[in-house]
Design an enzyme around this catalytic site. Sequence first.
Site, PDB file in Angstrom:
ATOM      1  N   ASP B 149      35.878  33.222   2.449  1.00 38.09           N
ATOM      2  CA  ASP B 149      34.552  33.125   3.063  1.00 38.09           C
ATOM      3  C   ASP B 149      34.461  34.146   4.189  1.00 38.09           C
ATOM      4  OD1 ASP B 149      34.726  30.874   1.438  1.00 38.09           O
ATOM      5  OD2 ASP B 149      33.499  29.638   2.767  1.00 38.09           O
ATOM      6  N   LYS B 212      26.426  32.307   1.223  1.00 35.34           N
ATOM      7  CA  LYS B 212      26.595  31.068   1.988  1.00 35.34           C
ATOM      8  C   LYS B 212      25.731  31.161   3.240  1.00 35.34           C
ATOM      9  CE  LYS B 212      30.374  28.754   4.515  1.00 35.34           C
ATOM     10  NZ  LYS B 212      31.834  28.744   4.748  1.00 35.34           N
ATOM     11  N   LYS B 248      26.208  28.451  -1.457  1.00 35.59           N
ATOM     12  CA  LYS B 248      26.883  27.433  -0.637  1.00 35.59           C
ATOM     13  C   LYS B 248      26.136  27.228   0.667  1.00 35.59           C
ATOM     14  CE  LYS B 248      31.217  26.380   1.800  1.00 35.59           C
ATOM     15  NZ  LYS B 248      32.596  26.798   2.098  1.00 35.59           N
TER      16      LYS B 248
END
Lengths: 329, 312
Positions: B149, B212, B248
Amino acid sequence: MEKAIKKSSLKVSENGLEKPTAAGKPVSTKRLEVMKTYKIYIGGQFPRTESGRYYIPTNAAGKKLANVCLSSRKDFRDAVVAARGAVSGWSGRAAFNRSQILYRMAEMLEGRKAQFIDELIQQDATKAKAEKEVNLSIDRLIYYAGWCDKFQQLFSSVNPVASSHFNFSVPEPTGVVSIIAPQGDLPAGRQGSLLGLVSVIAPVIAGGNTCVVLASETKPLCAVTFAEVLNSSDLPGGVVNILTGKPSELASWFVDHMDVNATIYCEKDSTVQKMIREKSALNLKRISLYDKINWYSEEGQSPYFIMDTQEIKTTWHPVENIAGAGGGY
Amino acid sequence: MVSGSLTMLSDLPDRQAGFSLSPRIDQVGVEERASRFTKRSIKKESKLNGLKLVLNMIDLTTLEGKDTAGKVKQLCYKAMHPHDSYPGLPTVAAICVYPSMVKVAKKALGDSGIKIASVATAFPGGQAPKDVKIRDTKYAVHEGADEVDMVISRGKFHAGEYNFVFDEIAAIKEACGEARLKVILETGELGTFDKVRRASDIAMHAGADFIKTSTGKIAPAATMPVTLVMLEAIRDFYYKTGRMIGMKPAGGISKSKLALHYLVMVKEVLGEDWLNNHWFRFGASSLANDVLMQIMKEKTGVYQSANYFSVD
């Protein structure tokens, strides 16, 4: 100098439009009645029930009292979330501060006496009885305000133990309490929809708990107005949550919610009492059945009511046993 | 294919100008549309299935300075055994930790099939030189992270240096190797939906496998409208290139009901192909327990208390 505007010429009529009136003509005394909407009290707010339902209680003469929220189990669930959220803040306050807030509640109730008397009269009380009930309710709040920082000393103890420990036991609030308040319509004035309500709420919050209360089904007016008193008494939101509705629909939810630590029930209905005893076993709730209490009498107030929603916590604190060590000092 | 889209973009005479042509977002329309998803009624059987799906999509996260090996091990146990008194529950999708905790998590999770996601690139600020970010990423992958991430350089983005942001993402993607790359836009710092859309486009073209919303360190984190903007960017990208990108939302989703609303939104914007944990994840820590409490409520008929669920 310009001519002064006459007050009477600024009158607004019933339909909201300005209507010029002849000077000197008396203003109409007719006005639209402003009726109160009886809502529920959750987390310091006054929402309507999420179910959108209502019911209409009537008095003995058959007069409709109001459209009152018919709360659902989801209102109860929301109220428990609010109550749980308020536990740490309320139980963490100094006992003296809780005392001040209960006293403040009494002051606010005193200031709105006339409104409560009026509502009780609407719900079949005579003027004398209504006055007596409101006065007793105020006095009861004062009574428990006094106990807030005193019951601990009475019910805690230092215990003799055989080892070198300082051993003491103190009462601590149990947490969230669900209360089905006295219905207030038993004969002979043994109960009261306001006095009963105040008498079950006050000891619970005096001890540092938070609660969700189901008001009297047949006489709910004072409960909602009492919520307004709470709202203006510095009582943090969520400490007392008041729902209106039917015990027959909600009682089982009041007892089997896993996040409720104690339940208070004030009626004689033996099937409900049996259900409460059975379902409370689910998470070992404390249950209190106040079905024989006369709230008008001396037995209606006692520090033992506070203790019904307290847990005793015992601490073993190691200490040096100077004498036992054979001396060394 | 990643390299395909890269070539395609570098063919453009002025890539920077290309990104400023991202579609403008109708804020009122998006907010209105997002609020409609909350009006669907999901009850009983479908609710239970939805809740299990939510549980299976969670990236169980701990990203704190005070994280210890013990805390991470405990979280891994929770990931594998969400609530043992209800046998047959799905596990969560992944554990999300700092790079230094990847090895601990890898050992704790064993062959459970739960993925390990690691934040990297000087999370959460992203204020570090490129080579540090690449080393950070390579370290995480080397330690055993299945997913990385990363955070974008919001400062550069606001300064209009879209090429810098693009190249950085592409470089991190390269450093990831086999690991899937989630690109955190930190929407709370981007300011407008137009910028969220533009950042989404940049990330997807630069090779992101997932986009995300947030780090969870900035408020507001994930909201339904911002997620809708990103889902629509994914949809448009899919129509244009045929490549699926995962989504996400992270931070601020702690109630089951809200999570179910998100699933409705994913289904209605992207379709059922995205309704699995390969293409959709929730970044959350407290959501798991709320989902478990709701599942137990459906099973027992009794409202639950947090006291009876393990603290993770």
